[in-house]
Design an enzyme around this catalytic site. Structure first.
Site, PDB file in Angstrom:
ATOM      1  N   LYS A 116       1.671   2.955  10.410  1.00 58.25           N
ATOM      2  CA  LYS A 116       2.911   2.751   9.661  1.00 58.25           C
ATOM      3  C   LYS A 116       4.019   3.698  10.097  1.00 58.25           C
ATOM      4  CE  LYS A 116       0.836   0.874   5.440  1.00 58.25           C
ATOM      5  NZ  LYS A 116      -0.496   0.632   5.983  1.00 58.25           N
ATOM      6  N   GLU A 200       6.844   7.826   1.223  1.00 57.50           N
ATOM      7  CA  GLU A 200       8.049   7.033   1.028  1.00 57.50           C
ATOM      8  C   GLU A 200       8.648   7.308  -0.339  1.00 57.50           C
ATOM      9  OE1 GLU A 200       6.981   2.993   3.577  1.00 57.50           O
ATOM     10  OE2 GLU A 200       6.902   2.961   1.390  1.00 57.50           O
ATOM     11  N   HIS A 235      -1.527  -1.750  -6.477  1.00 61.09           N
ATOM     12  CA  HIS A 235      -1.148  -2.069  -5.096  1.00 61.09           C
ATOM     13  C   HIS A 235      -1.987  -3.189  -4.481  1.00 61.09           C
ATOM     14  CE1 HIS A 235       1.354   1.436  -5.433  1.00 61.09           C
ATOM     15  NE2 HIS A 235       0.308   2.217  -5.602  1.00 61.09           N
ATOM     16  N   ARG A 297      -1.885  -9.869  11.776  1.00 66.81           N
ATOM     17  CA  ARG A 297      -3.020 -10.768  11.544  1.00 66.81           C
ATOM     18  C   ARG A 297      -2.571 -11.852  10.576  1.00 66.81           C
ATOM     19  NH1 ARG A 297      -4.006  -9.127   6.361  1.00 66.81           N
ATOM     20  NH2 ARG A 297      -3.793  -6.905   5.891  1.00 66.81           N
TER      21      ARG A 297
END
Length: 662
Positions: A116, A200, A235, A297
């Protein structure tokens, strides 16, 4: 086109790929672990190869074993599904080096987007807006803590190699950062072999918007519109839909253009998803959506895109991997109606959504919608793999119609004794905020009290009592004594209270429900009708031993043994007992004992014997079904016993620690 394909995966996605491959005339090959020897995907394949023990790292994650199976069966191509090795660039290279077709992105594309932090830097260079945060190389606790303080709480910690909510922790306060960081690092190491994280800024009213992209590896990229995956719990996506509610033309163009730029930046081939986080505090706006990550994917939620476009994404994957062009140009890809998908999990919402494992003795899913599953009645839900057991997918002309249809489908689910979230899904879909499109990633947490409110309906109680009466009536017929009413038979816990009335109590959990049956046994073969009284309410019940109708509504119910009746009511499996259940030997947390809710591995021990603790404080952390579960102190007290160490494998019900009241 190649003639055979091995799916390096299991369960629902393996079955999904096989379905398209068979339609295209390809020979299908499965791999399986010892735990999956009797799994549905094994039987659906033309050929199947055992590749190791239950633990994924010794079977599905073992590159050499998967390649050996491919060589042994003469597989010409390998499809990785999602999860496991699907985003492993080394595996992709090994497949191609072995002379087989890799049905997925180029290895360099996987590497570019697989971490990421690196992906964010690449997106900045490509002009794609990214979420503010820290994605540096310095992974020291001091630096990460300082960066979190700079960004400002709340923050989101993410494993750089993560996905599916694993290795992701929201931290609201500076004093909780160290604990959240350690947990994210452990999950990152356990699930992806990489403990590194990024940080973040946490968007306070976030929407999760993602765009399905498809490339041919030669610079040609199309998008297949957006999906909204905002309905999440911890999440983990719960309900996904396409298109996104409230998405106007300008915002759609901004986000799809950014997604195409992102895919072109890595010369993308095959199916992929560009995920964005949107600030929904003032609706969806073109300048308030930021890149989060790319999944290189196929996604779990790809069926909603297939439903609105009419495209088979797996077929596109196979054709592009074989060197064919993308089947449609951008302007020829339609968007029709509305689609929704609900993830049916083997978990117990009433018990903190803990995974539920075991044999599926009763397993019935709706048959008038698309259902993607990898299990069946008589199969097993294993502790070793993800708890998702099926996906329920609907399509309709409007969002309101799609939500109503999916809610009805969730209510039709019948699973026992494994617990599911079916009733919870139906409540989410029926909720007024959801129906109005007022959703964000905090929706479930904010509405949890309503969404978890489970009531035993009079209809369910009447169905259970009616089934008992029907059983007794059938017993009377079997005895060829048609004048023998069920209450006169003295069967099943009923006691006589007058010539044509019988009373008993049905127990559900700690609650007893008084019920009354009034009437006579039927004179038609094995069919009876009764008036069932439940408190101040009454219902007319009739039917046969395998069918109960309560006031005209069919109620599904069965008796697994002489003591219990199971009734399915709006997606929930309600177990009634004919007499109060005795307390189990395991007891509950009320005695201070912290027991393993399922088999798993001890991965952390935040407390130790002798510690003074407060209610809700983490005592021990158990890893099971690829996620961490913290067991907390049930009240203020002292840790009197601590019976495990990090690394221990424990069984369900094991007493891990015991708290004594202060």
């Amino acid at each position: 086109m190649f003639k055979s394909v091995l799916v390096a995966n299991r369960g629902e996605i393996a079955c999904r790929v096989f379905r398209t491959a068979r339609r295209m005339g390809l020979r299908t090959i499965a791999v399986y672990s010892e735990a999956d020897a009797n799994a549905l995907h094994v039987r659906e394949a033309d050929e199947a190869v055992l590749i190791g023990p239950a633990a994924a790292r010794e079977s599905y994650l073992d590159v050499e074993k998967v390649l050996a199976a491919a060589r042994a069966t003469g597989a010409e191509a390998i499809h990785p599904g999602y999860g496991f090795l699907s985003e492993n660039a080394d595996f992709a290279e090994a497949v191609e080096a072995a002379g087989m077709v890799w049905i997925g992105p180029k290895p360099q594309s996987i590497r570019a987007m697989g971490l990421k932090d690196a992906a964010k830097k690449l997106m900045i260079e490509a002009g794609v807006p990214v979420t503010p945060g820290y994605q540096g190389e310095d992974q020291s606790v001091g630096t990460l803590t300082a960066e979190a303080n700079r960004i400002g709480f709340p923050v989101l910690i993410k494993a750089v190699a993560g996905g599916g909510g694993k290795g992701m922790k929201k931290v609201d306060r500076a004093e909780d950062f160290a604990e959240g960081l350690a947990s994210a690092q452990r999950e990152g190491q356990s699930s992806f072999g990489d403990p590194r994280v990024l940080i973040e800024s946490y968007i306070t009213r976030p929407r999760h918007i993602e765009v399905q992209v498809f490339g041919d590896g030669n610079g040609n990229v199309v998008h297949l519109y957006e999906r909204d995956c905002s309905l999440q719990r911890r999440h983990q996506k719960v309900i996904e839909e396409a298109p996104a509610p409230g998405m106007d033309a300008a915002t759609r163009k901004a986000v799809t253009d950014a997604a195409v730029r992102a895919a072109r930046a890595v010369d993308y081939r095959g199916a992929g998803t560009i995920e964005f986080i949107a600030d929904a505090s003032d609706g969806l706006k073109p300048d308030r959506i930021w890149f989060m990550e790319m999944n290189t994917r196929l996604q779990v939620e790809h069926p909603v895109t297939e439903s609105i476009t009419g495209v088979d994404l797996v077929e596109w994957q196979l054709r592009v991997a074989a060197g064919e062009p993308i089947p449609l140009k951008q302007e020829d890809i339609p968007m029709r109606g509305w689609a929704m998908e609900a993830r049916l999990y083997a978990e117990d919402p009433a018990n903190g959504f803990l995974p539920s494992i075991g044999r599926l003795d009763h397993f019935v899913l709706p048959d008038d919608i698309r259902v993607d599953t990898g299990v069946e009645q008589g199969g097993e839900v294993s502790q070793f793999y993800d708890p998702m057991i099926a996906k329920l997918i609907v399509h309709a002309d409007t969002r309101e119609a799609a939500a109503a249809r999916l809610a009805n489908a969730a209510r039709e689910v019948e699973v026992w004794p494994v617990r599911t979230n079916a009733a919870f899904l139906a409540r989410c879909l029926d909720h007024q905020r959801f129906v109005e499109g007022d959703v964000d990633t905090a929706f479930i947490a904010a509405e949890e009290a309503t969404l978890l409110a489970s009531q035993v309906s009079p209809r369910a109680i009447a169905g259970a009592a009616g089934l008992i009466g029907l059983e007794a009536d059938a017993a009377a017929f079997d005895a060829e004594d048609r004048h023998l009413a069920p209450w006169r038979a003295g069967l099943f816990g009923f006691r006589m209270n007058g010539a044509a009335e019988a009373r008993t109590a049905l127990h559900h959990g700690d609650t007893a429900y008084a019920v009354t049956l009034t009437g006579e046994p039927g004179w038609h073969a094995r069919q009876s009708s009764f008036d069932v009284g439940v408190g101040e309410q009454s219902a007319r019940v009739y039917g046969e031993t395998d069918l109960v109708v309560v006031d005209g509504d069919v109620v599904s119910a069965f008796a697994p043994d002489a003591e219990r009746i199971v009734v399915f009511d709006d997606g929930e499996a309600l177990e009634f007992r004919r007499r109060k259940a005795s307390a189990g030997a395991g007891g509950s947390a009320s005695d201070g004992g912290l027991r393993a809710p399922m088999p798993g591995k001890i991965v952390a021990a935040p407390a130790k014997a002798g510690d003074v603790v407060i209610k809700g404080q983490p005592i021990v952390v158990l890893e099971a079904m690829k996620m961490e579960h913290a067991l907390t102190a049930p009240f203020d007290g002292v840790v009197a016993e601590f019976n495990v160490v990090v690394g221990d494998q424990v069984g369900e019900g094991t007493v891990l620690a015991r708290i004594e009241a202060a």
